[in-house]
Motif scaffolding. Structure first.
Motif, short mmCIF file in Angstrom:
data_model
loop_
_atom_site.label_atom_id
_atom_site.label_comp_id
_atom_site.label_asym_id
_atom_site.label_seq_id
_atom_site.Cartn_x
_atom_site.Cartn_y
_atom_site.Cartn_z
N PRO A 175 0.80 -1.23 0.00
CA PRO A 175 0.00 0.00 0.00
C PRO A 175 0.83 1.28 0.00
O PRO A 175 0.45 2.26 -0.64
N PHE A 176 1.96 1.29 0.69
CA PHE A 176 2.76 2.51 0.74
C PHE A 176 3.60 2.69 -0.52
O PHE A 176 3.80 3.81 -0.99
N GLU A 177 4.06 1.58 -1.09
CA GLU A 177 4.71 1.65 -2.40
C GLU A 177 3.72 2.19 -3.43
O GLU A 177 4.07 3.03 -4.27
N TRP A 178 2.49 1.71 -3.33
CA TRP A 178 1.45 2.13 -4.28
C TRP A 178 1.12 3.61 -4.10
O TRP A 178 0.97 4.35 -5.07
N ALA A 179 1.04 4.04 -2.85
CA ALA A 179 0.73 5.45 -2.59
C ALA A 179 1.80 6.36 -3.18
O ALA A 179 1.50 7.39 -3.79
N ASN A 180 3.07 5.98 -3.00
CA ASN A 180 4.16 6.80 -3.56
C ASN A 180 4.13 6.79 -5.08
O ASN A 180 4.36 7.83 -5.72
N ALA A 181 3.85 5.62 -5.67
CA ALA A 181 3.85 5.52 -7.13
C ALA A 181 2.68 6.29 -7.74
O ALA A 181 2.81 6.93 -8.79
N MET A 182 1.53 6.23 -7.10
CA MET A 182 0.35 6.95 -7.58
C MET A 182 0.44 8.43 -7.28
O MET A 182 -0.11 9.27 -8.00
N GLY A 183 1.13 8.75 -6.17
CA GLY A 183 1.21 10.12 -5.70
C GLY A 183 0.29 10.30 -4.50
O GLY A 183 -0.92 10.08 -4.61
N VAL A 184 0.86 10.65 -3.35
CA VAL A 184 0.06 10.82 -2.14
C VAL A 184 -1.05 11.85 -2.37
O VAL A 184 -2.18 11.68 -1.90
N GLN A 185 -0.76 12.89 -3.15
CA GLN A 185 -1.78 13.90 -3.44
C GLN A 185 -2.97 13.30 -4.16
O GLN A 185 -4.13 13.58 -3.81
N ARG A 186 -2.72 12.46 -5.17
CA ARG A 186 -3.82 11.86 -5.92
C ARG A 186 -4.62 10.89 -5.06
O ARG A 186 -5.85 10.78 -5.19
N VAL A 187 -3.92 10.14 -4.19
CA VAL A 187 -4.62 9.22 -3.29
C VAL A 187 -5.54 10.01 -2.36
O VAL A 187 -6.72 9.66 -2.19
N TYR A 188 -5.01 11.08 -1.78
CA TYR A 188 -5.81 11.92 -0.88
C TYR A 188 -7.02 12.50 -1.63
O TYR A 188 -8.16 12.46 -1.12
N GLU A 189 -6.80 13.06 -2.81
CA GLU A 189 -7.89 13.68 -3.57
C GLU A 189 -8.97 12.67 -3.93
O GLU A 189 -10.17 12.99 -3.90
N THR A 190 -8.56 11.45 -4.27
CA THR A 190 -9.53 10.42 -4.63
C THR A 190 -10.37 10.03 -3.42
O THR A 190 -11.60 9.92 -3.50
#
Length: 221
Positions: A175-190
């Motif tokens: 999950p944290f690898e994925w968050a970094n790869a997707m971008g923490v900002q994009r995860v938060y916004e989604t």
């Protein structure tokens, strides 16, 4: 085909892998205005900005929007759609270059046009409901959020959570690898968009994740 893409800098490599080098790509920075001449030369358009607005140009070509954090219904609301057919897709980093393109429709009558377009692009696709988060981003971001709660409570480390997820589920990333790869900002916004849309507690952003977003930080892996 000639593809015109606005705001696709973070997924340029994925887009090229997904559709192949047989096509011509014209990437326009998210902060740059869409130029009519460049629009006119394209066969298909992609507006991948967080707050898409390419429809104000009234293009006649098929137009894809990244609808991860904003559905097509929300995007158009009571406005008339552009002349060409419009579709939503999942364009979060790591979730675009997959065998199936995750797509939504604004108008069911445009389904045949989507089938023809995806054949020309060389991709299979699956239709999902026109809802915030689509399907895959909704699931992945919820997993990341739950992992943040676990980390916040001190139950396990970033490394242990990532390793446990990969070993237990055979997911390609923790999950944290994925968050970094997707971008923490994009995860938060989604997640924030999902919570505002559903008011379900499972999408309520973990305070730790919100802090990471506000500080512009990534997880230390």
């Amino acid at each position: 085909m000639h593809l015109f893409i606005v705001g696709g800098e973070t997924v340029e490599t994925e887009l090229r892998r997904k559709f192949g080098e047989a096509h011509q790509y014209d990437f326009c920075p998210a902060t740059a205005p869409a130029l009519s001449a460049r629009l006119a030369a394209a066969d298909v358009l992609f507006d991948l900005r967080s707050w898409p607005e390419l429809h104000y140009e009234q293009p006649r070509q098929p137009l894809f929007y990244d609808t991860t954090a904003r559905s097509l219904a929300q995007l158009f609301h009571d406005e008339e759609p552009p002349f060409g057919p419009v579709f939503g897709l999942c364009a979060l980093p790591t979730l675009l270059d997959r065998p199936l393109l995750e797509v939504t429709l604004l108008d069911a009558a445009t389904a045949p046009a989507l089938a023809t377009l995806c054949t020309s692009l060389g991709t299979d696709y699956r239709l999902v409901a026109d809802r915030v988060g689509l399907v895959t981003p909704r699931i992945v971001c919820m997993i990341i959020n739950e992992a943040c709660y676990t980390l916040q409570e001190g139950t396990a480390s970033v490394q242990d959570i990532d390793l446990g997820m990969k070993l237990g589920t055979n997911y390609p990333h923790g999950p944290f690898e994925w968050a970094n790869a997707m971008g923490v900002q994009r995860v938060y916004e989604t997640l924030e968009a999902l919570y505002q849309d559903t008011h379900e507690e499972r999408y309520k952003v973990c305070p730790l994740l919100k802090t990471m977003y506000l500080r512009g930080e990534s997880f230390a892996l």
